[in-house]
Design a protein around this motif. Structure first.
Motif, PDB file in Angstrom:
ATOM      1  N   GLN A   1       0.804  -1.219   0.000  1.00 13.86           N
ATOM      2  CA  GLN A   1       0.000   0.000   0.000  1.00 13.86           C
ATOM      3  C   GLN A   1       0.842   1.276   0.000  1.00 13.86           C
ATOM      4  O   GLN A   1       0.323   2.359   0.239  1.00 13.86           O
ATOM      5  N   GLN A   2       2.151   1.186  -0.247  1.00 15.56           N
ATOM      6  CA  GLN A   2       2.975   2.383  -0.358  1.00 15.56           C
ATOM      7  C   GLN A   2       2.577   3.127  -1.622  1.00 15.56           C
ATOM      8  O   GLN A   2       2.528   2.534  -2.698  1.00 15.56           O
ATOM      9  N   PRO A   3       2.297   4.422  -1.527  1.00 13.53           N
ATOM     10  CA  PRO A   3       2.012   5.178  -2.747  1.00 13.53           C
ATOM     11  C   PRO A   3       3.269   5.218  -3.619  1.00 13.53           C
ATOM     12  O   PRO A   3       4.369   5.413  -3.102  1.00 13.53           O
ATOM     13  N   PRO A   4       3.150   4.997  -4.926  1.00 16.23           N
ATOM     14  CA  PRO A   4       4.336   5.050  -5.783  1.00 16.23           C
ATOM     15  C   PRO A   4       4.985   6.427  -5.724  1.00 16.23           C
ATOM     16  O   PRO A   4       4.298   7.441  -5.578  1.00 16.23           O
ATOM     17  N   LEU A   5       6.313   6.449  -5.834  1.00 20.22           N
ATOM     18  CA  LEU A   5       7.033   7.712  -5.919  1.00 20.22           C
ATOM     19  C   LEU A   5       6.886   8.257  -7.332  1.00 20.22           C
ATOM     20  O   LEU A   5       6.666   7.509  -8.282  1.00 20.22           O
ATOM     21  N   ILE A   6       7.026   9.551  -7.487  1.00 22.24           N
ATOM     22  CA  ILE A   6       6.909  10.188  -8.800  1.00 22.24           C
ATOM     23  C   ILE A   6       8.283  10.138  -9.466  1.00 22.24           C
ATOM     24  O   ILE A   6       9.233  10.727  -8.950  1.00 22.24           O
ATOM     25  N   PRO A   7       8.417   9.442 -10.605  1.00 24.19           N
ATOM     26  CA  PRO A   7       9.734   9.261 -11.228  1.00 24.19           C
ATOM     27  C   PRO A   7      10.140  10.379 -12.198  1.00 24.19           C
ATOM     28  O   PRO A   7      10.913  10.169 -13.116  1.00 24.19           O
ATOM     29  N   HIS A   8       9.581  11.577 -12.017  1.00 22.76           N
ATOM     30  CA  HIS A   8       9.924  12.700 -12.894  1.00 22.76           C
ATOM     31  C   HIS A   8       9.790  13.998 -12.123  1.00 22.76           C
ATOM     32  O   HIS A   8       9.201  14.036 -11.048  1.00 22.76           O
ATOM     33  N   LYS A   9      10.321  15.063 -12.683  1.00 21.85           N
ATOM     34  CA  LYS A   9      10.240  16.370 -12.035  1.00 21.85           C
ATOM     35  C   LYS A   9       8.804  16.879 -12.083  1.00 21.85           C
ATOM     36  O   LYS A   9       8.092  16.649 -13.060  1.00 21.85           O
ATOM     37  N   ILE A  10       8.397  17.571 -11.025  1.00 19.76           N
ATOM     38  CA  ILE A  10       7.040  18.127 -10.984  1.00 19.76           C
ATOM     39  C   ILE A  10       7.075  19.626 -10.690  1.00 19.76           C
ATOM     40  O   ILE A  10       6.044  20.227 -10.404  1.00 19.76           O
ATOM     41  N   GLU A  11       8.245  20.210 -10.778  1.00 14.72           N
ATOM     42  CA  GLU A  11       8.383  21.637 -10.514  1.00 14.72           C
ATOM     43  C   GLU A  11       7.463  22.428 -11.438  1.00 14.72           C
ATOM     44  O   GLU A  11       7.433  22.209 -12.647  1.00 14.72           O
TER      45      GLU A  11
ATOM     46  N   THR B   1      14.029  11.059  -4.894  1.00 10.43           N
ATOM     47  CA  THR B   1      15.220  11.870  -4.668  1.00 10.43           C
ATOM     48  C   THR B   1      16.422  10.955  -4.489  1.00 10.43           C
ATOM     49  O   THR B   1      16.283   9.757  -4.304  1.00 10.43           O
ATOM     50  N   ASP B   2      17.574  11.573  -4.518  1.00 11.49           N
ATOM     51  CA  ASP B   2      18.792  10.820  -4.249  1.00 11.49           C
ATOM     52  C   ASP B   2      19.297  11.125  -2.836  1.00 11.49           C
ATOM     53  O   ASP B   2      20.474  10.998  -2.551  1.00 11.49           O
ATOM     54  N   ALA B   3      18.388  11.537  -1.955  1.00  5.05           N
ATOM     55  CA  ALA B   3      18.762  11.896  -0.586  1.00  5.05           C
ATOM     56  C   ALA B   3      19.283  10.675   0.168  1.00  5.05           C
ATOM     57  O   ALA B   3      18.746   9.581   0.050  1.00  5.05           O
ATOM     58  N   LYS B   4      20.321  10.895   0.909  1.00  8.80           N
ATOM     59  CA  LYS B   4      20.889   9.827   1.744  1.00  8.80           C
ATOM     60  C   LYS B   4      20.058   9.730   3.017  1.00  8.80           C
ATOM     61  O   LYS B   4      19.500  10.727   3.470  1.00  8.80           O
ATOM     62  N   PRO B   5      19.985   8.554   3.644  1.00  5.55           N
ATOM     63  CA  PRO B   5      19.226   8.424   4.893  1.00  5.55           C
ATOM     64  C   PRO B   5      19.771   9.389   5.959  1.00  5.55           C
ATOM     65  O   PRO B   5      20.983   9.606   6.037  1.00  5.55           O
ATOM     66  N   LEU B   6      18.877   9.954   6.746  1.00  2.84           N
ATOM     67  CA  LEU B   6      19.287  10.886   7.797  1.00  2.84           C
ATOM     68  C   LEU B   6      20.053  10.178   8.904  1.00  2.84           C
ATOM     69  O   LEU B   6      20.992  10.722   9.473  1.00  2.84           O
ATOM     70  N   ILE B   7      19.617   8.975   9.228  1.00  5.98           N
ATOM     71  CA  ILE B   7      20.259   8.199  10.281  1.00  5.98           C
ATOM     72  C   ILE B   7      20.323   6.745   9.835  1.00  5.98           C
ATOM     73  O   ILE B   7      19.566   6.329   8.965  1.00  5.98           O
ATOM     74  N   ASP B   8      21.241   5.985  10.413  1.00  4.64           N
ATOM     75  CA  ASP B   8      21.287   4.557  10.110  1.00  4.64           C
ATOM     76  C   ASP B   8      20.020   3.902  10.638  1.00  4.64           C
ATOM     77  O   ASP B   8      19.496   4.302  11.680  1.00  4.64           O
ATOM     78  N   ASN B   9      19.508   2.920   9.895  1.00  2.15           N
ATOM     79  CA  ASN B   9      18.317   2.211  10.359  1.00  2.15           C
ATOM     80  C   ASN B   9      18.364   0.779   9.861  1.00  2.15           C
ATOM     81  O   ASN B   9      19.187   0.423   9.024  1.00  2.15           O
ATOM     82  N   THR B  10      17.462  -0.020  10.372  1.00  3.04           N
ATOM     83  CA  THR B  10      17.440  -1.440  10.020  1.00  3.04           C
ATOM     84  C   THR B  10      16.198  -1.799   9.202  1.00  3.04           C
ATOM     85  O   THR B  10      15.799  -2.949   9.166  1.00  3.04           O
ATOM     86  N   PHE B  11      15.628  -0.814   8.519  1.00  2.00           N
ATOM     87  CA  PHE B  11      14.416  -1.049   7.734  1.00  2.00           C
ATOM     88  C   PHE B  11      14.668  -2.091   6.651  1.00  2.00           C
ATOM     89  O   PHE B  11      15.697  -2.080   5.976  1.00  2.00           O
ATOM     90  N   ARG B  12      13.734  -2.998   6.473  1.00  2.00           N
ATOM     91  CA  ARG B  12      13.786  -4.015   5.427  1.00  2.00           C
ATOM     92  C   ARG B  12      12.482  -3.954   4.641  1.00  2.00           C
ATOM     93  O   ARG B  12      11.416  -3.759   5.217  1.00  2.00           O
ATOM     94  N   ARG B  13      12.593  -4.158   3.328  1.00  2.00           N
ATOM     95  CA  ARG B  13      11.397  -4.181   2.495  1.00  2.00           C
ATOM     96  C   ARG B  13      10.444  -5.258   2.962  1.00  2.00           C
ATOM     97  O   ARG B  13      10.871  -6.281   3.494  1.00  2.00           O
ATOM     98  N   ALA B  14       9.167  -5.067   2.721  1.00  2.00           N
ATOM     99  CA  ALA B  14       8.152  -6.065   3.080  1.00  2.00           C
ATOM    100  C   ALA B  14       8.471  -7.374   2.378  1.00  2.00           C
ATOM    101  O   ALA B  14       8.852  -7.395   1.202  1.00  2.00           O
ATOM    102  N   GLU B  15       8.337  -8.464   3.078  1.00  2.00           N
ATOM    103  CA  GLU B  15       8.696  -9.801   2.586  1.00  2.00           C
ATOM    104  C   GLU B  15       8.022 -10.098   1.239  1.00  2.00           C
ATOM    105  O   GLU B  15       8.643 -10.650   0.349  1.00  2.00           O
ATOM    106  N   GLY B  16       6.763  -9.763   1.106  1.00  2.00           N
ATOM    107  CA  GLY B  16       6.018 -10.076  -0.117  1.00  2.00           C
ATOM    108  C   GLY B  16       6.443  -9.255  -1.325  1.00  2.00           C
ATOM    109  O   GLY B  16       6.044  -9.539  -2.431  1.00  2.00           O
ATOM    110  N   LEU B  17       7.246  -8.220  -1.124  1.00  2.00           N
ATOM    111  CA  LEU B  17       7.643  -7.365  -2.234  1.00  2.00           C
ATOM    112  C   LEU B  17       9.060  -7.644  -2.716  1.00  2.00           C
ATOM    113  O   LEU B  17       9.590  -6.919  -3.539  1.00  2.00           O
ATOM    114  N   ARG B  18       9.707  -8.674  -2.199  1.00  2.00           N
ATOM    115  CA  ARG B  18      11.092  -8.986  -2.622  1.00  2.00           C
ATOM    116  C   ARG B  18      11.106  -9.765  -3.899  1.00  2.00           C
ATOM    117  O   ARG B  18      10.263 -10.488  -4.250  1.00  2.00           O
TER     118      ARG B  18
END
Length: 150
Positions: A64-74, A133-150
């Motif tokens: 249920q994650q909303p898709p990210l926008i893969p283009h500029k919207i400025e 975006t190409d933003a780097k994570p703000l802090i280290d984390n242990t997030f893993r993608r949902a099992e069903g989406l691998r």
């Protein structure tokens, strides 16, 4: 005597709230983002936060994650009278632009009833969908993608 107590209480509440708002304004001037930039009005995004160049969509990380926008919207206009996103993503034009069509979920009211047009709750796309975006994570984390989406 009851009226005097009430007036005194109201005066106290007003005085305290005015004092609090004055302090909040001063406090807000020193706010920093985790990326190090000051947060004031419409400051431009720091160099560490830039929209990625147009490209294929980044895979989703959870159900249920909303898709990210893969283009500029400025400069995209999304108001109550016009939605620029629908120029390419509407059901009648998505094939012409090779764009993703708007999901059927966007055509349901809050009770699950079918609508002939996009639900007002889903009309302002950037409430849920954000540019990649190409933003780097703000802090280290242990997030893993949902099992069903691998």
């Amino acid at each position: 005597m009851k009226k005097q107590t009430r007036k005194l209480a109201m005066t106290l509440v007003v005085a305290l709230s005015l004092g609090s708002f004055g302090n909040m304004a001063a406090f807000g001037q020193g706010v920093q983002s985790l990326r190090g930039a000051g947060i004031v009005g419409n400051d431009p995004a720091p160099a560490s936060f830039r929209v990625a160049p147009d490209g294929p969509p980044i895979p989703r990380d959870y159900v249920q994650q909303p898709p990210l926008i893969p283009h500029k919207i400025e400069g995209y206009e999304v108001t109550k009278n016009f939605n620029k996103c629908m120029d390419c993503h509407s059901w009648s034009r998505y094939q012409e632009f090779k764009a993703t069509k708007v999901s059927l979920t966007h055509f349901k009211d809050r009770d699950g009833g079918e609508l002939s047009n996009i639900s007002p709750r889903r009309y302002f796309c950037m409430q849920c969908h954000i540019p990649q975006t190409d933003a780097k994570p703000l802090i280290d984390n242990t997030f893993r993608r949902a099992e069903g989406l691998r």
